[in-house]
Write a protein that holds these residues in place. Sequence first.
Motif, PDB file in Angstrom:
ATOM      1  N   HIS A  61     -13.640   5.441  20.189  1.00 32.06           N
ATOM      2  CA  HIS A  61     -13.970   5.737  18.790  1.00 32.06           C
ATOM      3  C   HIS A  61     -14.156   4.440  18.013  1.00 32.06           C
ATOM      4  O   HIS A  61     -15.114   4.285  17.244  1.00 32.06           O
ATOM      5  N   THR A  62     -13.247   3.511  18.207  1.00 27.22           N
ATOM      6  CA  THR A  62     -13.317   2.212  17.532  1.00 27.22           C
ATOM      7  C   THR A  62     -14.530   1.427  18.005  1.00 27.22           C
ATOM      8  O   THR A  62     -15.244   0.819  17.202  1.00 27.22           O
ATOM      9  N   LEU A  63     -14.772   1.451  19.311  1.00 28.73           N
ATOM     10  CA  LEU A  63     -15.937   0.755  19.854  1.00 28.73           C
ATOM     11  C   LEU A  63     -17.218   1.315  19.256  1.00 28.73           C
ATOM     12  O   LEU A  63     -18.104   0.562  18.847  1.00 28.73           O
ATOM     13  N   HIS A  64     -17.345   2.622  19.178  1.00 27.88           N
ATOM     14  CA  HIS A  64     -18.537   3.235  18.586  1.00 27.88           C
ATOM     15  C   HIS A  64     -18.669   2.867  17.109  1.00 27.88           C
ATOM     16  O   HIS A  64     -19.780   2.624  16.629  1.00 27.88           O
ATOM     17  N   ALA A  65     -17.550   2.812  16.394  1.00 28.28           N
ATOM     18  CA  ALA A  65     -17.594   2.406  14.988  1.00 28.28           C
ATOM     19  C   ALA A  65     -18.129   0.986  14.861  1.00 28.28           C
ATOM     20  O   ALA A  65     -18.937   0.690  13.974  1.00 28.28           O
ATOM     21  N   GLN A  87      -6.765  -9.690  22.564  1.00 21.90           N
ATOM     22  CA  GLN A  87      -5.709  -9.375  23.511  1.00 21.90           C
ATOM     23  C   GLN A  87      -6.328  -8.646  24.702  1.00 21.90           C
ATOM     24  O   GLN A  87      -7.441  -8.120  24.623  1.00 21.90           O
ATOM     25  N   VAL A  88      -5.614  -8.596  25.802  1.00 18.58           N
ATOM     26  CA  VAL A  88      -6.137  -8.065  27.059  1.00 18.58           C
ATOM     27  C   VAL A  88      -6.694  -6.654  26.903  1.00 18.58           C
ATOM     28  O   VAL A  88      -7.786  -6.351  27.395  1.00 18.58           O
ATOM     29  N   GLY A  89      -5.982  -5.773  26.199  1.00 19.97           N
ATOM     30  CA  GLY A  89      -6.431  -4.396  26.049  1.00 19.97           C
ATOM     31  C   GLY A  89      -7.748  -4.261  25.312  1.00 19.97           C
ATOM     32  O   GLY A  89      -8.531  -3.356  25.582  1.00 19.97           O
ATOM     33  N   VAL A  90      -8.006  -5.158  24.403  1.00 22.46           N
ATOM     34  CA  VAL A  90      -9.253  -5.135  23.638  1.00 22.46           C
ATOM     35  C   VAL A  90     -10.368  -5.795  24.455  1.00 22.46           C
ATOM     36  O   VAL A  90     -11.463  -5.246  24.592  1.00 22.46           O
ATOM     37  N   ARG A  91     -10.085  -6.939  24.999  1.00 22.42           N
ATOM     38  CA  ARG A  91     -11.077  -7.661  25.804  1.00 22.42           C
ATOM     39  C   ARG A  91     -11.553  -6.797  26.974  1.00 22.42           C
ATOM     40  O   ARG A  91     -12.740  -6.737  27.286  1.00 22.42           O
ATOM     41  N   ARG A  92     -10.627  -6.086  27.579  1.00 18.79           N
ATOM     42  CA  ARG A  92     -10.950  -5.243  28.736  1.00 18.79           C
ATOM     43  C   ARG A  92     -11.967  -4.156  28.364  1.00 18.79           C
ATOM     44  O   ARG A  92     -12.875  -3.868  29.144  1.00 18.79           O
ATOM     45  N   LEU A  93     -11.835  -3.554  27.193  1.00 23.23           N
ATOM     46  CA  LEU A  93     -12.786  -2.519  26.780  1.00 23.23           C
ATOM     47  C   LEU A  93     -14.203  -3.083  26.683  1.00 23.23           C
ATOM     48  O   LEU A  93     -15.159  -2.469  27.157  1.00 23.23           O
ATOM     49  N   VAL A  96     -15.387  -3.752  30.402  1.00 24.34           N
ATOM     50  CA  VAL A  96     -15.658  -2.539  31.176  1.00 24.34           C
ATOM     51  C   VAL A  96     -16.913  -1.829  30.690  1.00 24.34           C
ATOM     52  O   VAL A  96     -17.699  -1.311  31.489  1.00 24.34           O
ATOM     53  N   THR A  97     -17.119  -1.814  29.392  1.00 26.38           N
ATOM     54  CA  THR A  97     -18.278  -1.110  28.831  1.00 26.38           C
ATOM     55  C   THR A  97     -19.528  -1.980  28.776  1.00 26.38           C
ATOM     56  O   THR A  97     -20.620  -1.476  28.513  1.00 26.38           O
ATOM     57  N   GLY A  98     -19.381  -3.271  29.004  1.00 25.11           N
ATOM     58  CA  GLY A  98     -20.522  -4.174  28.944  1.00 25.11           C
ATOM     59  C   GLY A  98     -21.065  -4.375  27.546  1.00 25.11           C
ATOM     60  O   GLY A  98     -22.217  -4.764  27.366  1.00 25.11           O
ATOM     61  N   THR A  99     -20.241  -4.138  26.537  1.00 24.70           N
ATOM     62  CA  THR A  99     -20.715  -4.224  25.156  1.00 24.70           C
ATOM     63  C   THR A  99     -20.388  -5.551  24.469  1.00 24.70           C
ATOM     64  O   THR A  99     -20.797  -5.756  23.329  1.00 24.70           O
ATOM     65  N   GLY A 100     -19.701  -6.421  25.149  1.00 21.81           N
ATOM     66  CA  GLY A 100     -19.329  -7.689  24.533  1.00 21.81           C
ATOM     67  C   GLY A 100     -20.522  -8.492  24.041  1.00 21.81           C
ATOM     68  O   GLY A 100     -20.472  -9.131  22.989  1.00 21.81           O
ATOM     69  N   SER A 101     -21.619  -8.425  24.778  1.00 17.47           N
ATOM     70  CA  SER A 101     -22.803  -9.204  24.393  1.00 17.47           C
ATOM     71  C   SER A 101     -23.510  -8.629  23.159  1.00 17.47           C
ATOM     72  O   SER A 101     -24.391  -9.273  22.596  1.00 17.47           O
ATOM     73  N   ALA A 102     -23.116  -7.445  22.728  1.00 16.74           N
ATOM     74  CA  ALA A 102     -23.719  -6.840  21.532  1.00 16.74           C
ATOM     75  C   ALA A 102     -23.198  -7.467  20.249  1.00 16.74           C
ATOM     76  O   ALA A 102     -23.750  -7.227  19.175  1.00 16.74           O
ATOM     77  N   PHE A 103     -22.143  -8.269  20.360  1.00 19.16           N
ATOM     78  CA  PHE A 103     -21.471  -8.816  19.180  1.00 19.16           C
ATOM     79  C   PHE A 103     -21.401 -10.335  19.235  1.00 19.16           C
ATOM     80  O   PHE A 103     -21.318 -10.928  20.303  1.00 19.16           O
ATOM     81  N   ARG A 104     -21.375 -10.921  18.046  1.00 12.45           N
ATOM     82  CA  ARG A 104     -21.012 -12.331  17.928  1.00 12.45           C
ATOM     83  C   ARG A 104     -19.487 -12.342  17.874  1.00 12.45           C
ATOM     84  O   ARG A 104     -18.884 -11.660  17.041  1.00 12.45           O
ATOM     85  N   MET A 105     -18.851 -13.106  18.771  1.00  9.41           N
ATOM     86  CA  MET A 105     -17.394 -13.172  18.824  1.00  9.41           C
ATOM     87  C   MET A 105     -16.942 -14.616  18.726  1.00  9.41           C
ATOM     88  O   MET A 105     -17.593 -15.514  19.244  1.00  9.41           O
TER      89      MET A 105
END
Length: 115
Positions: A61-65, A87-93, A96-105
């Motif tokens: 839900h948070t990822l979609h938001a 943190q690990v729990g956030v980074r892992r999402l 796993v979903t391959g969405t990290g590249s969708a954001f500037r971090m």
Amino acid sequence: MIGDESVVTATTREGIAVIHLRGAVDADRGPGLVEALAEAAAGGSSRTVVDLSDTSFVDSHTLHALLDAQKLHRAAGRSLVLAGPLQVGVRRLFEVTGTGSAFRMTDSLESAMTC
């Protein structure tokens, strides 16, 4: 449980919209996230920073938001930056979903404020 503290808080710092998430954020514990992100996209700031440094877990839900907010920000000509360290729990999402590249971090709130 965090008690009376809000899991989602929205402020303005140095003219930048900052949305701070705290603890485990899911559909039940993150009310107001979608609204805060939409208000930031429609607001007068050129950048919104989502501070995830105190967040131990986010659900789909948070990822979609966040993904929806990214689209809103782009359409409005504004940038959305996610600030860590994650943190690990956030980074892992994101991994796993391959969405990290969708954001500037960035690795910190301070660097997100100036990037």
